[in-house]
Design a protein around this motif. Structure first.
Motif, short mmCIF file in Angstrom:
data_model
loop_
_atom_site.label_atom_id
_atom_site.label_comp_id
_atom_site.label_asym_id
_atom_site.label_seq_id
_atom_site.Cartn_x
_atom_site.Cartn_y
_atom_site.Cartn_z
N ARG A 120 0.81 -1.21 0.00
CA ARG A 120 0.00 0.00 0.00
C ARG A 120 0.86 1.27 0.00
NH1 ARG A 120 -3.56 -3.51 0.60
NH2 ARG A 120 -5.81 -3.14 0.73
N PRO A 151 -0.88 -0.66 -8.60
CA PRO A 151 -2.11 -1.31 -8.16
C PRO A 151 -1.87 -2.22 -6.95
CG PRO A 151 -1.24 -2.47 -10.05
CD PRO A 151 -0.35 -1.27 -9.84
N THR A 203 -2.62 -5.94 -4.79
CA THR A 203 -2.95 -7.36 -4.98
C THR A 203 -3.43 -8.01 -3.69
OG1 THR A 203 -0.65 -8.05 -4.52
CG2 THR A 203 -1.22 -7.60 -6.81
N HIS A 225 -5.38 -8.00 0.10
CA HIS A 225 -6.50 -7.35 0.78
C HIS A 225 -6.62 -7.89 2.20
CE1 HIS A 225 -7.30 -7.18 -3.58
NE2 HIS A 225 -7.68 -5.94 -3.31
N ASP A 280 -7.61 1.18 0.43
CA ASP A 280 -7.95 -0.04 -0.28
C ASP A 280 -8.01 0.21 -1.78
OD1 ASP A 280 -10.17 1.55 -0.41
OD2 ASP A 280 -11.46 0.23 0.78
N ASP A 281 -8.63 -0.74 -2.51
CA ASP A 281 -8.74 -0.60 -3.96
C ASP A 281 -9.48 0.67 -4.36
OD1 ASP A 281 -7.33 -2.80 -4.95
OD2 ASP A 281 -8.99 -4.16 -4.56
N THR A 282 -10.46 1.07 -3.56
CA THR A 282 -11.22 2.29 -3.88
C THR A 282 -10.32 3.51 -3.87
OG1 THR A 282 -13.28 1.37 -2.97
CG2 THR A 282 -13.14 3.76 -3.18
N GLY A 311 -7.55 3.26 -6.53
CA GLY A 311 -8.12 3.50 -7.85
C GLY A 311 -8.34 4.99 -8.11
#
Length: 526
Positions: A261, A270, A272, A274, A304-306, A309
């Motif tokens: 992160r 990106p 991978t 979580h 996180d991914d949100t 992104g």
């Protein structure tokens, strides 16, 4: 009356202790030894040291397992795994060097990366002459320690007596090359283990410090991929195995989680991994508290991914309320008094304020800031408040506690300072009726970067250039003059810290790894 055991197992017979004759017997289960009945009975000899015998048995067992692994590896990249043992006697890796790096690891780095225990390192040393996997891990482990700019084995004792005539960084590079070379002799991709994941992580750390970020990213992605192949992202993986093995593996997963992160935010990569497994238990090892490590994980969990992104511009579904809530989470993520070491405090506080800066940058990218907002985190001047908090914390930390984290921590201070410069250049400064303000905070951060190992050689010139190019000449001239740290109001948040002697000077031949990160310039005209 119970009948006496007719025959003791091989290990109990060798140790000369009473055996219950079961498979596996109680003694072997407790000592972690293989319980066999293969030896031909012989006459008893004189008694010796049982502890010494246990060590010999464990060593033989480790070597036997290493032999089996080499024999089972029939499809390898490069030379076969049964190639000659690593030449530790004539190669760059020595047991004395491993001991020195181990001392430093447990004294300084264990609280922030508690992935290896004394027993595990002991087992690796026992196998380093026969196991390519163990040898590569120890090479990467020592290389990582040596390449970091702030490595010291003990207070007042540097690595120089252990590295000989060459520099620490040069020896670290040799060990790094050795790990990469020897690793080609085993198929660690098709047959990964926890040790191969750790090796990839340390290789990432080495290339990170050497400013080779494509290679660093490759090895970090390799580590997370191998971890997923093993199944470390599944809680069921932690229901079998010894307590020590599962405890270390769980911590390794979360260390990879945090590292990925942080690197994703720094380099726009990106994710991978979580948050799919339970956190480590703070009480699982009372002798080595890891509360600070759990705090570090919790700092990064919201990213996180949100968020990544949005940060990488692959998503646009962002809101003012969500970002404001995230800033509140970060501000309240750490307790007022940290129960841990000064080294942990340095990493936690720097990470906290750096993440606040990251969220603010995303807020301004999405045009969510306002000079009239009642929430200070959603105003244009919020980086001034962040810088003030960072200065208050670093004023209480010793230089050694910050240097031990290498260039990663300097990068975070650098980011906060650069964002402060952008704000100072674009946001009107109110007349100061007090002794300390934004210019003083910047002066302190510039001074701090100039005194940290790895900061002066690369970060300081970049920072001075940014100041000269961005701020008004009169303001830039006052900051680029010989600098002294400012005194700010001391908060009681880290009461156990001791002040480091600011008169001590350090030199470093290790350059910092980062180019100037992409900063945002969406401020309104003054």
């Amino acid at each position: 009356m119970a009948s006496a055991t007719k025959r003791a197992c091989d290990a109990c017979h060798r140790r000369k202790v009473r055996c219950n004759g079961q498979q596996s017997c109680g003694n072997c289960s407790q000592a972690g030894l293989a319980c066999t009945y293969d030896a031909i009975p012989q006459k008893k000899g004189p008694k010796g040291s049982r502890a010494k015998v246990i060590s010999e048995l464990r060593l033989k067992e480790h070597q036997k397992k290493a032999d089996h692994r080499r024999q089972d590896s029939t499809h390898n990249y490069g030379s076969p795994a049964s190639s000659p043992s690593p030449p530790t006697s004539s190669g760059p890796l020595t047991r004395e060097l491993v001991d020195g790096c181990t001392d430093f690891y447990f004294a300084q780095l264990y609280p922030t990366m508690p992935i290896m225990q004394n027993e595990q390192l002991w087992a690796l040393v026992a196998e380093m002459d026969t196991s390519v996997e163990a040898y590569c891990l120890l090479c990467s482990f020592c290389a990582f320690m040596l390449i970091q700019p702030g490595v010291e084995t003990k207070v007042g004792q540097t690595m120089e007596p252990l590295v000989g005539s060459c520099s620490r960084t040069s020896l670290g590079r040799r060990l790094l090359d050795e790990a990469l070379r020897k690793r080609k002799s085993c198929d660690y991709i098709e047959n990964p283990s926890v040790n191969t994941v750790i090796t990839s992580f340390f290789l990432f750390g080495c290339f990170f410090a050497l400013d080779k970020h494509n290679t660093a990213w490759f090895h970090l992605r390799e580590a997370t991929t191998l971890a997923q192949i093993i199944g470390m992202q599944e809680e069921k993986m932690y229901t079998t195995g010894t307590h020590l093995a599962t405890m270390s593996m769980r911590r390794l997963f979360w260390l990879l989680f945090v590292t990925e992160r942080a690197y994703a935010l720094q380099k726009h990569r990106p994710l991978t991994l979580h948050a799919t497994i339970n956190l480590p238990s703070v009480a699982e090892d009372p002798s080595k508290p890891i509360a600070g490590f759990v705090h570090l994980v919790n700092l990064y969990r919201p990213f996180d991914d949100t968020f990544v992104g949005l940060w990488n511009k692959s998503r646009t579904d962002c809101s003012t309320l969500w970002l404001a809530h995230l800033q509140t989470q970060l501000s309240q993520a750490l307790p007022a008094v940290l129960d841990g070491t000064e080294t942990q405090a340095a990493d936690l506080r720097a990470s906290q304020h750096w993440l606040r800066t990251i969220v603010w940058q995303l807020s301004i990218t999405n045009n969510f800031l306002s000079s009239t907002s009642s929430d200070s985190s959603m105003t244009f001047g919020y980086p001034i408040e962040i810088a003030k908090d960072l200065v208050a914390v670093t004023s209480q930390l010793s230089r050694r506690s910050m240097e031990v984290h290498g260039v990663g921590l300097i990068e975070k201070i650098f980011d906060v300072a650069c964002t402060l410069i952008d704000v100072m250049s674009c946001v009107p400064m109110e007349s100061q009726n007090f002794s300390v303000g934004p210019q003083d905070y910047l002066n302190h951060l510039v001074h701090l970067i100039s005194t940290l190992r790895g900061g002066r050689s690369r970060y300081l010139p970049l920072l001075i250039t940014k100041i000269s190019d961005t701020l008004p000449p009169h303001m830039a001239a006052s900051i680029t003059q010989p600098m002294v740290p400012i005194k700010v109001e001391q908060s009681p948040e880290i009461p156990f810290l001791q002040h480091y002697d600011s008169s001590e000077t350090h030199s470093s031949n290790t350059s910092s790894p980062y180019s100037t990160p992409p900063f945002l310039h969406y401020y309104p005209p003054s």
